[in-house]
Design a protein around this motif. Structure first.
Motif, PDB file in Angstrom:
ATOM      1  N   ASN B 362       0.862  -1.171   0.000  1.00 39.62           N
ATOM      2  CA  ASN B 362       0.000   0.000   0.000  1.00 39.62           C
ATOM      3  C   ASN B 362       0.906   1.232   0.000  1.00 39.62           C
ATOM      4  N   ILE B 364      -0.014   4.348   0.260  1.00 43.17           N
ATOM      5  CA  ILE B 364      -0.471   5.348   1.243  1.00 43.17           C
ATOM      6  C   ILE B 364      -0.923   4.567   2.461  1.00 43.17           C
ATOM      7  N   SER B 365       0.050   4.112   3.230  1.00 50.48           N
ATOM      8  CA  SER B 365      -0.263   3.122   4.265  1.00 50.48           C
ATOM      9  C   SER B 365      -0.663   3.741   5.588  1.00 50.48           C
ATOM     10  N   LYS B 366      -0.439   5.052   5.741  1.00 51.29           N
ATOM     11  CA  LYS B 366      -0.830   5.725   6.984  1.00 51.29           C
ATOM     12  C   LYS B 366      -2.242   6.256   6.819  1.00 51.29           C
ATOM     13  N   GLY B 367      -3.178   5.613   7.505  1.00 45.25           N
ATOM     14  CA  GLY B 367      -4.580   5.959   7.322  1.00 45.25           C
ATOM     15  C   GLY B 367      -5.092   5.389   6.019  1.00 45.25           C
ATOM     16  N   GLU B 368      -6.411   5.396   5.871  1.00 46.57           N
ATOM     17  CA  GLU B 368      -6.977   4.950   4.598  1.00 46.57           C
ATOM     18  C   GLU B 368      -6.810   6.034   3.552  1.00 46.57           C
ATOM     19  N   LEU B 397      -6.065  -2.760   0.847  1.00 49.97           N
ATOM     20  CA  LEU B 397      -5.302  -1.632   1.371  1.00 49.97           C
ATOM     21  C   LEU B 397      -4.788  -1.926   2.775  1.00 49.97           C
ATOM     22  N   ASN B 398      -5.642  -2.534   3.599  1.00 54.80           N
ATOM     23  CA  ASN B 398      -5.241  -2.766   4.985  1.00 54.80           C
ATOM     24  C   ASN B 398      -4.170  -3.833   5.104  1.00 54.80           C
TER      25      ASN B 398
ATOM     26  N   LEU C  63      -2.622  13.608   5.919  1.00 57.22           N
ATOM     27  CA  LEU C  63      -2.376  12.346   5.222  1.00 57.22           C
ATOM     28  C   LEU C  63      -2.887  12.458   3.775  1.00 57.22           C
ATOM     29  N   ILE C 232      -7.804  10.711  11.175  1.00 57.54           N
ATOM     30  CA  ILE C 232      -6.772  10.988  10.163  1.00 57.54           C
ATOM     31  C   ILE C 232      -6.057  12.300  10.481  1.00 57.54           C
ATOM     32  N   GLN C 301      -8.419   3.514  10.893  1.00 56.26           N
ATOM     33  CA  GLN C 301      -7.268   4.386  10.693  1.00 56.26           C
ATOM     34  C   GLN C 301      -6.106   3.987  11.604  1.00 56.26           C
ATOM     35  N   SER C 304      -4.467   1.002  10.240  1.00 60.04           N
ATOM     36  CA  SER C 304      -3.976   0.973   8.852  1.00 60.04           C
ATOM     37  C   SER C 304      -2.517   0.517   8.907  1.00 60.04           C
ATOM     38  N   PRO C 305      -2.026  -0.103   7.817  1.00 59.11           N
ATOM     39  CA  PRO C 305      -0.745  -0.823   7.937  1.00 59.11           C
ATOM     40  C   PRO C 305       0.446   0.066   8.291  1.00 59.11           C
ATOM     41  N   GLY C 306       0.413   1.331   7.923  1.00 61.64           N
ATOM     42  CA  GLY C 306       1.521   2.218   8.258  1.00 61.64           C
ATOM     43  C   GLY C 306       1.608   2.550   9.742  1.00 61.64           C
ATOM     44  N   TYR C 307       0.506   2.367  10.473  1.00 63.60           N
ATOM     45  CA  TYR C 307       0.528   2.559  11.923  1.00 63.60           C
ATOM     46  C   TYR C 307       0.435   1.217  12.654  1.00 63.60           C
TER      47      TYR C 307
END
Lengths: 438, 438, 438
Positions: B362, B364-368, B397-398, C63, C232, C301, C304-307
């Motif tokens: 993903n 844009i992995s921070k947040g949806e 995405l997740n 974001l 977000i 949020q 989400s994978p970045g967090y």
């Protein structure tokens, strides 16, 4: 020749009656965690297996504990106002609170009742109670008798002594081909209770006897010890031996008619856990498996975190969970020769795995070897039924990549260990597999 | 364009009747593990796909085995005392014990019976029996006929030959974009049995045919081989190709009406195991999954420990577990075009995953990411129903952190692979995700 | 003194009515993701806890998103041909499509219907609908009213504004002894809906209030934010704080009468997941546990994978799965003080574990310590019932090898955390165990 074949060669007799007779001999004795009752019991055992008897002096420091003063009792009774003995230790050694202090005095009903123990739910049975660590005196009686007590003056006497002496336990060691040990531990501190744990003692004795007559791979150590303080004493004095223990079982409650219940070791994934569960699966229709908990018998000590030994517990009825637990109903009628026999046989099947488990590698691992040309396969193909023995051959060949022992293959295939072992011997004979471990 | 779209573009016709017709052509032939029956069968297949036919000489050493003498049969019969043919190979090639030695003599009933095979539980059916490795002769007949045999002198004849010749098998290779291979293996050694395994052969042929018409990512290798000795021969002669096999399926019993049953590869956790189970979950209501066991078809060889290939087995009825197994009831009535069609479609859905599975990250992995502004989201919020497609977008995405493939996401989300794949393509188009693996 | 004792010391009152009263105050306000409704709500909260109110300007990039124009609404209505207001925002703020553009015109029935939202399955209820990202106008009404609409000319008016302004959210931080944080997040963007999510807001407020009155070990951060864009925005502006979050909960739907449902964090094995499941097991008879999915509230949020934060979601009814979800039936009658009270208490029991969990080592790990001489054990042995407290002592001693926390011991033993904690304190007092972690 595998373990079972070697056992049967020297003794193929049924053991149920022998085990029961040994229990009968030990039953009348008033045992406790120390004292002459233990010595008398060990002396009876000595007639079958040459155990070493250890005497550890009172006040010896053992781990966080110390060996208590030795307790012996001559007599105990309650007389009513007419001078009639209404409770007599000579009739049942359960009548006296085990480890009671000596006492001889007259008491009224009110004071007496503070020292009486009964089982209202089972009004005909006499409970078994102990007070090892507090200086108490007391009597146990049936609730029916308790209800009939009149408001009068009673004379009570407990002719016991707490003296410097020793804690006594028995040990029997069988030297095997390797120094790794199998520990079999039973408690010997209960008075006239047949299942708990004369059954465990007597089954252990006959297992020890038969193992001592063949050459075993593992060394075997049998402990006949008072519960808790006995295992703590042994652990404290034998630090050098503890590391050698590769498998262990606490044996008790092996004579009643309940299904087998195995309590797993602390890790839950010890080799002994896998072995016993696999043996039970093939040995009986129904059985129970309990997770480890830090309560019960001497597995509490062996599985304390500083040791964390691979020791499970094998029983039929579960500790504390049957009506006859710790009372006069746990008598000779409660145990049966055929159940003792079955417990004995189950233990042999467990030891069979301990002795005979090995890991092999398949020497022709690419594709199946041609079993037919080695005389290992059925002649006419196309039939839809495949014999279990042929499946055993195929399972061993397929799984013998060095990662799976015969026990693992028994577990995966659902084929009993003995058949797997027999098939492995045949495959080894025709040089299709080679042992790499054990 | 994903795999399914490319397939449908070149051929969207229903294949059930075509597959059935191919089986009909092959059904009358008397096949065995060697001989002209195999050659004739491969010749029929060659009309659809240009297979390479290999002839491996008799006596060639292959792993622990050797290629047997080639067997061919002209005729076989039993005549009664009146000279009437009561059993005739020309009526059913199952009547003769497959790989029988030649014989021509007169025998009494007693001797004859020692060479007769029947199915007492299914008295109207003729069993299928083989004797590849022992020099035997024999006949198979219905139990009803067997019961009627009179005590008289019979003339029996089996006009067969065991001669130096070869073992014949077919191979069809489709070169993909990468050298990693998918192995599809079916056995071709059974005489007139429709489900076992003309169904597997015919489905394989049509899968091979359609795959050969598109560009595939993976290379595909189809084997049409005699069971056991065929896979052993191929493995023995193709060591260089074995390491390239990333996925494999043994196909058989695909025409009857039983639910699908998938037998896992030896490890039980191969990628093919995950793929087939996930496809089955979305493809049919009910299906079975069997653990690996070292018995059955050629998975026995592919999954022997020295190879341990990721090869599972896909069937409907289970090997050896249905009444029609290995007897005359496994005929053209036992299989159905719609079931063959369904097996074909299931295989395409499996290959779809093999071809199209990828792992994304993903971007844009921070947040949806805001799907709305990219035209990927419903307009009016607050409704409680969420479309499965939108869920697919969110799941991808997740989970696209580099650890989870689209297949993994399909498994976790419960959304079928095709929808996940479609959603992933859309997310890739708007640059929200980027492929990192496969 | 453990967490519960410290809490009860400063405030042992029942909170159900207080929480309900706070919800009643907030209920009439028309909230949205921005605007004065949020400010008014935060102002009411401020009377109980001194939250910081953040105003983030419209168009700020956060974001992948940007803060929207601020929306405020004065009035909205539909008048029929006679000039009667048949729909009036002043009666229910659900009547207007949330974030509607302003409009004032006459429309015929056909055009009107394209902008009306109803719930045919629940014909008396008014749905709640939003259109944050598309410039739409619309009204919501009961299906019963919708069916009665005549084919006439209607005058409609929505007196709303989209202007440069800000997004408003509230934050309340409690500094603990350590910098590690616990995040409690609730959404504040829904208009007159009681369970969703005034219940979550009000329970959070009273949890924050009581925690602020004692010294806590962890720091606590409470967020009162509009859903999606609020989390977000916070995540975007607070990168430095995110790493400190060790446990987190999204709270919502805590006032209805359904059983509790806990939705696990993305990993499914976060500490918060273990804690909440263990608390629920001891707190209620029946509860649900849901695997993570990338749909629902702000856990989308945080997870989400970045967090990939350890944030679960605690609710009673499940998001989107109850009839009263997002409509006028989610009113003050739908929630109950005793259910709010129970939710509050469950949260305290969760925070109890967060605050008080520790890992100990047993200082006398070889064999059991003698509990009797330390006054920690029952006097008369032999009874078959063992008190749970004594079991707690034994479990802690047995499992305290440095690998198992008190929470782990609670899970393994099935004994509730509070009793395990109390027993651990007593064992620590007599120096049998020593804390090594946390």
């Amino acid at each position: 020749m595998n373990f079972f074949e070697r056992i049967r060669l020297i003794d193929s007799s049924k053991k149920g009656e022998d085990i029961f007779n040994l229990i009968e001999q030990m039953y009348p004795i008033c045992r406790s965690i120390t004292g002459n009752g233990v010595r008398e019991t060990l002396s009876i055992i000595s007639k079958i297996i040459p155990i070493i008897i250890h005497e550890i002096p009172s006040k010896t420091k053992v781990l966080d504990w110390e060996v208590p003063l030795e307790w012996n009792i001559q007599d105990a009774w309650i007389k009513n106002a007419k001078g009639e003995k209404i409770v007599d230790f000579k009739n049942s050694n359960l009548h006296v609170l085990n480890y009671s202090i000596p006492i001889h005095k007259k008491v009224n009903l009110q004071e007496l009742k503070e020292h009486l123990f009964t089982l209202p739910d089972y009004p005909e049975w006499i409970p078994y109670r102990t007070s090892y660590h507090d200086k108490e005196w007391g009597f146990c009686m049936s609730y029916n008798q308790f209800k009939e007590l009149n408001d009068e003056i009673y004379e009570i006497k407990i002719d016991s002594k707490h003296e410097k002496g020793s804690l006594t336990y028995g040990e029997f060691f069988i030297k095997g081909q390797i120094k790794d040990e199998v520990l079999i531990s039973t408690h010997i501190c209960h008075p006239s209770l047949a299942n708990d744990n004369l059954s465990g003692i007597a089954v252990s004795v006959f297992i020890a006897d038969i193992l001592s007559k063949i050459k075993t791979k593992f060394s075997y150590r049998f402990l006949f010890i008072p519960a808790t303080i006995g295992s703590i004493t042994w652990l404290s004095l034998n630090e050098d031996k503890i590391k050698k223990i590769k498998y262990g079982l606490v044996l008790n409650l092996l004579g009643d008619s309940a299904k087998f219940n195995y309590k797993k070791s602390r890790s839950g994934y010890s080799a002994i856990d896998k072995i016993v569960q696999n043996c039970l699966k093939h040995f009986v229709e129904d059985y129970g498996v309990l997770d480890f908990s830090p309560y019960g018998y001497d597995e509490r000590q062996y599985c304390s975190p500083g040791y964390n030994l691979p020791v499970g517990r094998l029983s039929r009825s579960i500790y504390g969970e049957f009506p006859e637990y710790h009372n006069s109903a746990d008598n000779l009628d409660f145990i049966k020769p055929d159940k003792l026999e079955e417990s004995f046989e189950l233990l042999l099947s467990i030891i069979h795995v301990i002795e005979d488990n090995k890991t092999f590698i398949n020497l022709i691992s690419k594709g199946e070897p041609q079993l037919g040309k080695r005389g290992l396969y059925r002649k006419i193909g196309g039939e839809s039924d495949v014999k279990e023995y042929q499946m055993a051959l195929l399972w061993i060949l397929n799984q013998s990549d060095g990662e799976n022992s015969l026990l693992d293959i028994s577990v995966k295939s659902g084929i009993n260990f003995n058949l797997i072992k027999t098939a492995a011997e045949e495959l080894e004979n025709v040089e299709l597999i080679k042992a790499i471990k054990n």
